[in-house]
Design an enzyme around this catalytic site. Structure first.
Site, PDB file in Angstrom:
ATOM      1  N   GLY A 104     -47.473  17.391 -21.066  1.00 38.38           N
ATOM      2  CA  GLY A 104     -48.101  16.035 -20.329  1.00 38.38           C
ATOM      3  C   GLY A 104     -47.132  14.804 -20.065  1.00 38.38           C
ATOM      4  O   GLY A 104     -47.756  14.229 -19.087  1.00 38.38           O
ATOM      5  N   ARG A 132     -56.829  18.195 -19.249  1.00 36.20           N
ATOM      6  CA  ARG A 132     -56.233  16.830 -20.051  1.00 36.20           C
ATOM      7  C   ARG A 132     -56.330  15.590 -18.909  1.00 36.20           C
ATOM      8  O   ARG A 132     -56.453  15.756 -17.831  1.00 36.20           O
ATOM      9  CB  ARG A 132     -54.287  17.601 -20.195  1.00 36.20           C
ATOM     10  CG  ARG A 132     -54.257  18.574 -21.506  1.00 36.20           C
ATOM     11  CD  ARG A 132     -53.203  18.814 -21.786  1.00 36.20           C
ATOM     12  NE  ARG A 132     -52.572  17.631 -22.264  1.00 36.20           N
ATOM     13  CZ  ARG A 132     -51.483  17.528 -22.714  1.00 36.20           C
ATOM     14  NH1 ARG A 132     -50.214  18.235 -23.058  1.00 36.20           N
ATOM     15  NH2 ARG A 132     -51.299  16.137 -23.888  1.00 36.20           N
ATOM     16  N   SER A 178     -54.595   7.912 -23.053  1.00 33.15           N
ATOM     17  CA  SER A 178     -53.040   8.596 -23.564  1.00 33.15           C
ATOM     18  C   SER A 178     -51.825   7.052 -22.886  1.00 33.15           C
ATOM     19  O   SER A 178     -52.444   6.594 -21.543  1.00 33.15           O
ATOM     20  CB  SER A 178     -52.184   9.611 -22.766  1.00 33.15           C
ATOM     21  OG  SER A 178     -50.590  10.012 -22.285  1.00 33.15           O
ATOM     22  N   GLN A 180     -49.562   7.443 -21.857  1.00 32.48           N
ATOM     23  CA  GLN A 180     -48.190   8.537 -20.786  1.00 32.48           C
ATOM     24  C   GLN A 180     -48.469   8.216 -19.404  1.00 32.48           C
ATOM     25  O   GLN A 180     -47.896   7.912 -18.287  1.00 32.48           O
ATOM     26  CB  GLN A 180     -48.407   9.588 -20.900  1.00 32.48           C
ATOM     27  CG  GLN A 180     -47.656  10.379 -22.121  1.00 32.48           C
ATOM     28  CD  GLN A 180     -47.589  11.251 -21.377  1.00 32.48           C
ATOM     29  OE1 GLN A 180     -48.050  12.330 -21.522  1.00 32.48           O
ATOM     30  NE2 GLN A 180     -46.913  12.337 -23.502  1.00 32.48           N
ATOM     31  N   SER A 207     -50.031   5.463 -29.281  1.00 34.85           N
ATOM     32  CA  SER A 207     -48.766   5.521 -29.251  1.00 34.85           C
ATOM     33  C   SER A 207     -47.835   4.508 -28.358  1.00 34.85           C
ATOM     34  O   SER A 207     -47.319   4.527 -27.442  1.00 34.85           O
ATOM     35  CB  SER A 207     -48.387   6.278 -27.949  1.00 34.85           C
ATOM     36  OG  SER A 207     -49.614   7.819 -28.905  1.00 34.85           O
ATOM     37  N   GLU A 326     -49.287  11.672 -32.903  1.00 39.91           N
ATOM     38  CA  GLU A 326     -48.396  12.942 -32.715  1.00 39.91           C
ATOM     39  C   GLU A 326     -48.139  13.180 -34.301  1.00 39.91           C
ATOM     40  O   GLU A 326     -47.641  14.655 -34.513  1.00 39.91           O
ATOM     41  CB  GLU A 326     -47.068  12.950 -31.816  1.00 39.91           C
ATOM     42  CG  GLU A 326     -46.431  11.932 -31.964  1.00 39.91           C
ATOM     43  CD  GLU A 326     -45.327  11.942 -31.357  1.00 39.91           C
ATOM     44  OE1 GLU A 326     -43.912  12.520 -31.908  1.00 39.91           O
ATOM     45  OE2 GLU A 326     -44.931  11.238 -30.123  1.00 39.91           O
ATOM     46  N   LYS A 423     -42.446  24.680 -27.956  1.00 42.29           N
ATOM     47  CA  LYS A 423     -42.795  23.383 -26.749  1.00 42.29           C
ATOM     48  C   LYS A 423     -42.025  22.673 -27.336  1.00 42.29           C
ATOM     49  O   LYS A 423     -41.454  21.549 -25.705  1.00 42.29           O
ATOM     50  CB  LYS A 423     -44.302  23.145 -26.568  1.00 42.29           C
ATOM     51  CG  LYS A 423     -44.510  22.116 -25.767  1.00 42.29           C
ATOM     52  CD  LYS A 423     -45.555  21.730 -26.285  1.00 42.29           C
ATOM     53  CE  LYS A 423     -46.671  20.116 -25.911  1.00 42.29           C
ATOM     54  NZ  LYS A 423     -46.531  19.818 -24.180  1.00 42.29           N
TER      55      LYS A 423
END
Length: 438
Positions: A104, A132, A178, A180, A207, A326, A423
């Site tokens: 991501g 995604r 997200s 992000q 998050s 997470e 990962k």
């Protein structure tokens, strides 16, 4: 890119009936490493990244930046104190092709960087990466002046036609899927002609600690950031245009990757020490101290690190994990071994992660005899005696470590594709057996 060790298709999860007593050194944070790489690549001068994480996601990020002209030299630091990467900024350019894997951070953080390059940058990745969420970032970049071809998908694969600069300015974005999305725009914003004003319009923002991490790291390289937590307007972040400084950054241990080892102490009534646990941090994994204490353990934080101790009794928990989503797979694994019911809330966005984590956890824990039901925004987990079986990972590193946690307390659990932990934690199987003294 270095190859990961070869593991059996079905990895027998180690089981123990004795209390764990170990010190486990956890590698660097993926989140800090990949943010640090982006900021160093966009800086006005070379910088160092010390103790970086070497994992699939971080090596994908490094290779992607190299493809656009950035120099990244892997070696030891100037004082010989351990592994460090020297990042040498350069004029970003295409044509180039970037493999995002299923990371991501790579698929979201680098399109804004590509918009600053001269020439086309093509992005592709694993099949799951096509599913995604990315459309909000694409549309935001278009609003800020970027030209992107995605054939109307709002997802990968896509091509960013960089013009060497980006206008920037105000933009609204729904980052409910997200955090992000916000970090992606902020990280490159000092290089935009007008900087950026990012306004989150969604009802929720998952998050949040990861956005705080982005803001702190931007300020550390000299960027001017006005943000909600520092008295700014709620859900609005403003970054002024400026040069970024090359820094000497030491990467903190990845506290989220410490989760399975702390869980081992909790469920076996043992003790695990994680060296170099920071006293102050923006990492979401720091919440494990309080969450696992509420589930039956205790901790001590000293200059040596964090020592977590279990009692052998695991209590259920009712907890909102919206800021630390997470951590959900590992908490769910511990909850499946608890003596009372747990309710995990605020994590509907996990359906859009490496896999649909809520559906995957429900299916796999129930496949071992558990009693898990999905709710609108999380999971309800009732205690039930578990048995052995195959725990599938869906190419998701946190599913693999969740299965290992259960296997520690339940005999004959086999983890399908434990190698997916590469990962973010390439040596997990060896670290796990090492913790048990094997």
């Amino acid at each position: 890119m270095t190859e990961s060790p070869v593991h059996p298709a079905l990895w027998p999860a180690p089981h123990t009936s004795v209390a764990v007593d170990a010190t486990v050194t956890v590698p660097g944070s993926k989140s800090v490493t990949n943010r640090g790489l982006v900021l160093a690549a966009l800086a006005a001068e070379p910088g160092w990244l010390r103790r970086p994480l070497r994992s699939r996601d971080t090596l994908l990020m490094a290779d992607a930046l190299r493809a656009t002209g950035v120099g990244i030299e892997e070696g030891v630091g100037p004082d010989g104190s351990g592994e460090a990467w020297r990042v040498i900024p350069a004029g970003l350019h295409g044509p180039a092709t970037i493999d995002v894997g299923n990371a991501g951070t790579v698929m979201r953080f680098l399109p804004p960087v590509a918009a600053l390059a001269d020439g086309p940058i093509h992005f592709d990745g694993d099949p799951r990466s096509y599913e995604r969420p990315l459309g909000a970032v694409i549309e935001a970049l278009r609003t800020l002046g970027a030209r992107i071809d995605d054939d109307g998908r709002g997802a990968l694969p896509l091509t960013v036609h960089g013009g060497g600069a980006l206008d920037g300015g105000p933009v609204s974005i729904d980052a409910s899927s997200s955090s992000q999305f916000v970090s992606a725009l902020l990280l490159s914003a000092p290089r935009f002609n007008q900087g950026v004003e990012v306004r989150h319009t969604g009802a929720t923002l998952p998050s949040l600690p990861h956005i705080l991490m982005t803001v702190d790291m931007l300020r550390a390289v000299g960027a001017q950031v006005d943000s909600p937590e520092s008295g700014g307007e709620p859900n609005v972040w403003r970054v002024a245009p400026s040069a970024m400084l090359g820094r000497d950054l030491t990467v903190e241990p990845d506290l989220s990757n410490a989760q399975p080892f702390l869980a081992a102490a909790l469920i076996t009534g043992g003790r695990v020490t994680i060296p170099d646990w920071p006293e102050h941090t923006t990492q979401p994994g720091d919440a494990l101290r309080e969450i696992f204490t509420a589930m039956g353990g205790s901790y001590e934080l000293t200059e040596l690190g964090l020592t977590f101790t279990g009692t052998g009794t695991v209590r259920g928990i009712d907890v909102d994990l919206s800021d630390v989503g997470e951590l959900t797979p590992g908490i769910a694994a511990v909850a499946a071994l608890a003596e009372s019911e747990s309710v995990l809330r605020g994590v509907a966005h996990l359906r859009l992660h490496e896999t649909d984590r809520l559906a995957a956890l429900t299916k796999e824990i129930n496949g071992l005899g558990g009693d898990v039901t999905e709710t609108k925004d999380g999971l309800r987990i009732r205690p039930r005696k578990l048995h052995g079986g195959i725990f599938h990972t869906y190419h998701d590193h946190r599913m693999a470590t969740a299965g290992a946690i259960i296997g520690l307390a339940v005999k004959d659990v086999q983890i399908e594709n434990v190698g997916t932990t590469a990962k973010t934690l390439p040596d997990f199987p060896q670290m796990w057996t090492g913790m048990l003294g094997a």
